[in-house]
Design a protein around this motif. Structure first.
Motif, PDB file in Angstrom:
ATOM      1  N   ASP A  69       0.886  -1.156   0.000  1.00 46.21           N
ATOM      2  CA  ASP A  69       0.000   0.000   0.000  1.00 46.21           C
ATOM      3  C   ASP A  69       0.931   1.214   0.000  1.00 46.21           C
ATOM      4  O   ASP A  69       1.994   1.159   0.627  1.00 46.21           O
ATOM      5  CB  ASP A  69      -0.789  -0.081   1.328  1.00 46.21           C
ATOM      6  N   GLU A  84      -8.478  -8.891  -3.129  1.00 48.54           N
ATOM      7  CA  GLU A  84      -7.921  -7.806  -2.323  1.00 48.54           C
ATOM      8  C   GLU A  84      -7.162  -8.365  -1.118  1.00 48.54           C
ATOM      9  O   GLU A  84      -7.662  -9.246  -0.430  1.00 48.54           O
ATOM     10  CB  GLU A  84      -9.053  -6.880  -1.866  1.00 48.54           C
ATOM     11  N   GLY A  85      -5.965  -7.846  -0.913  1.00 49.27           N
ATOM     12  CA  GLY A  85      -5.161  -8.279   0.222  1.00 49.27           C
ATOM     13  C   GLY A  85      -4.283  -9.490  -0.080  1.00 49.27           C
ATOM     14  O   GLY A  85      -3.563  -9.968   0.809  1.00 49.27           O
ATOM     15  N   HIS A 115      -8.414  -2.792  -4.871  1.00 46.67           N
ATOM     16  CA  HIS A 115      -7.940  -2.283  -3.596  1.00 46.67           C
ATOM     17  C   HIS A 115      -6.789  -1.297  -3.747  1.00 46.67           C
ATOM     18  O   HIS A 115      -6.996  -0.093  -3.631  1.00 46.67           O
ATOM     19  CB  HIS A 115      -7.553  -3.506  -2.739  1.00 46.67           C
ATOM     20  N   ASN A 116      -5.591  -1.780  -4.033  1.00 51.96           N
ATOM     21  CA  ASN A 116      -4.417  -0.901  -4.105  1.00 51.96           C
ATOM     22  C   ASN A 116      -3.582  -1.188  -5.340  1.00 51.96           C
ATOM     23  O   ASN A 116      -3.565  -2.317  -5.850  1.00 51.96           O
ATOM     24  CB  ASN A 116      -3.518  -1.118  -2.880  1.00 51.96           C
ATOM     25  N   PHE A 162     -14.162   1.599  -7.668  1.00 48.82           N
ATOM     26  CA  PHE A 162     -13.297   0.426  -7.873  1.00 48.82           C
ATOM     27  C   PHE A 162     -11.923   0.811  -8.390  1.00 48.82           C
ATOM     28  O   PHE A 162     -11.071  -0.050  -8.583  1.00 48.82           O
ATOM     29  CB  PHE A 162     -13.963  -0.542  -8.861  1.00 48.82           C
ATOM     30  N   TYR A 164     -14.170   4.582   3.148  1.00 52.16           N
ATOM     31  CA  TYR A 164     -12.927   4.340   3.886  1.00 52.16           C
ATOM     32  C   TYR A 164     -11.810   5.277   3.431  1.00 52.16           C
ATOM     33  O   TYR A 164     -10.904   5.583   4.194  1.00 52.16           O
ATOM     34  CB  TYR A 164     -12.518   2.860   3.840  1.00 52.16           C
ATOM     35  N   GLU A 203     -12.807   8.606   5.234  1.00 53.19           N
ATOM     36  CA  GLU A 203     -12.472   8.574   6.675  1.00 53.19           C
ATOM     37  C   GLU A 203     -10.970   8.504   6.892  1.00 53.19           C
ATOM     38  O   GLU A 203     -10.407   9.244   7.694  1.00 53.19           O
ATOM     39  CB  GLU A 203     -13.068   7.317   7.331  1.00 53.19           C
TER      40      GLU A 203
END
Lengths: 309, 140
Positions: free
Chosen positions: A10, A109-110, A131-132, A164, A196, A199
């Motif tokens: 990330d 993801e992950g 995700h990243n 996305f 997310y 935040e």
């Protein structure tokens, strides 16, 4: 087994100081490439692409070859043992015996975080689902630095699939840590920036931002316009994809209201969200953005392998 | 008023939000302990109006991290010789392992059966946990 070596999952894994160091290294590689041509001699990069990608995989491979290293790997899951039912983590554990560093892309993801727990060599996330995509971000940051001359006090518009679009999420995360940023999110209601990110980044760093669904209403204020494709592979529902696919198309008519020194970026591949007529506009930077991506991947490989030149 | 006997040795989980004792019982797999477990629901409480209580006899080894995640307001009373000898106030743990599953269908944990679900506390004030792998918010 816990991987103690430095990895990149990330963009948040690197501090701004570290990212700036990578940018400096990349700028040095651009100015004197011969100095780096044997830096990774005897080192091997494994590119494990469980999801097809031309650009990112070739960029990683070109980066390693330009550093004098060698490359092994696969370009889609069907040519790996996952086709036989092998888990990702088992694949990584095996490949870890053959390579010094891994660049991987996976639709889930992950996946790189899971992979890193099964090997002791550095893992680079080359994209994990929606995700990243931190190495795209590194290239984007170098593009911004080289093409605008700064990485602060910028108004950046992000347009298209902001739900996305992993390149968007990573870039927002990185730029949010630089001074004086303003963000404008341009998307249909169904593809807004996720909570997310709001935040974790925008509110956390107190970054002024606005959301709109009309590009025409904001284009005059932008220093950077980052366009994205609505990606079919991120939708479970074909009808939703078809409805949103052509929502934004950037053309010269829309650009007539933009600043003369605007830069237009796109992670590519482009489908039709930027009209071909824009390619010859000096503000179009999306092809040179690919070159910058390779130089940043070179700098990243050097850093993760602890090689100083 | 109904009277429930004191326990001699064990743990009393007090100040459970009314109606939540069954969830706690199931989440901590208390049915598998093999000891006596009493669940009291809707007990009168001066602090809470109504509360639930769980009494676990002859067992003190509870997963306090899991309990802290499930309800940090619970008071854990350790009982020896029919007296409370220790009170533990719970707090949200920094990390929880193998208690809840990630609900994101795109998460790597949805397909890799050998992975243990792990969640990290990212916002203590609001009690928000995110999946270690995909960063999806934990759903309570």
């Amino acid at each position: 087994m816990e991987n103690k070596v430095r990895c990149l999952f990330d963009i948040d894994d690197f501090s701004i100081e570290e990212i700036n160091e990578l940018i400096s290294t990349a700028e040095d590689i651009i100015s004197q490439p011969q100095k780096y041509q044997n830096a990774c001699a005897g080192k091997r990069l494994a590119t494990l692409f469980f999801e097809p990608s031309t650009r990112t995989r070739l960029s990683f491979e070109a980066a390693m070859i330009d550093l004098g290293g060698s490359v092994i790997g696969f370009s889609e899951a069907s040519s790996s043992s996952t086709q036989k039912g092998e888990s990702v983590t088992d694949t990584i554990r095996v490949v870890g015996s053959f390579a010094d560093i891994i660049a991987m892309r996976h639709p889930k993801e992950g996946a790189p975080v899971a992979a890193a727990r099964k090997t002791i060599i550095p893992i680079i996330n080359g994209g994990d689902g929606g995700h990243n995509h931190p190495t795209q971000t590194l290239g984007d940051l170098l593009t911004i630095k080289k093409e605008t001359g700064r990485l602060e006090n910028l108004t950046v518009g992000f347009c298209g699939d902001l739900t996305f679009g992993r390149t968007i999420h990573s870039l927002v995360n990185a730029l949010g840590r630089y001074k004086g940023m303003n963000f404008v999110f341009i998307s249909p209601a169904e593809l807004k920036i996720p909570d997310y990110i709001k935040e974790g980044v925008l509110q956390n760093y107190n970054i002024p931002y606005m959301e709109t669904n009309r590009i025409e209403s904001v284009i005059t204020n932008l220093d950077i316009l980052y366009m994205t494709r609505v990606q079919k592979e991120r939708f479970f529902n074909e009808a939703d994809y078809m409805r949103l696919r052509d929502y934004y198309i950037l053309d010269l008519e829309k650009l007539q209201f933009a600043k003369k020194d605007l830069i237009i970026m796109h992670p590519l591949p482009r489908v039709n969200e930027i009209a071909v007529e824009v390619d010859d506009d000096p503000r179009a930077k999306y092809f040179i953005q690919v070159d910058y991506g390779k130089y940043m991947r070179m700098a990243l490989i050097l850093k993760l392998l602890n090689i100083e030149v | 008023m109904m009277r429930i006997d004191k326990i001699e040795e064990g743990v009393v989980l007090d100040h459970i939000a009314a109606g939540k004792a069954i969830d706690i019982y199931q989440s901590l797999n208390l049915g598998e302990l093999g000891c006596t477990v009493a669940i009291i629901t809707n007990a009168r409480s001066s602090q809470m109006g109504k509360k639930d209580i769980i009494k676990i006899e002859a067992h003190r080894d509870l997963d306090l991290k899991a309990l802290g995640y499930l309800d940090p307001g619970i008071t854990v009373n350790i009982v020896q010789k029919s007296k409370i000898v220790d009170k533990k106030n719970l707090e949200l743990p920094d990390r929880i392992t193998d208690i809840i599953k990630c609900k994101n269908p795109r998460c790597i944990t949805s397909t890799e059966s050998n992975l243990v679900n792990e969640f990290v506390l990212t916002d203590r004030e609001n009690g928000i946990y995110r999946c270690l792998y995909c960063e999806a918010k934990a759903e309570r």
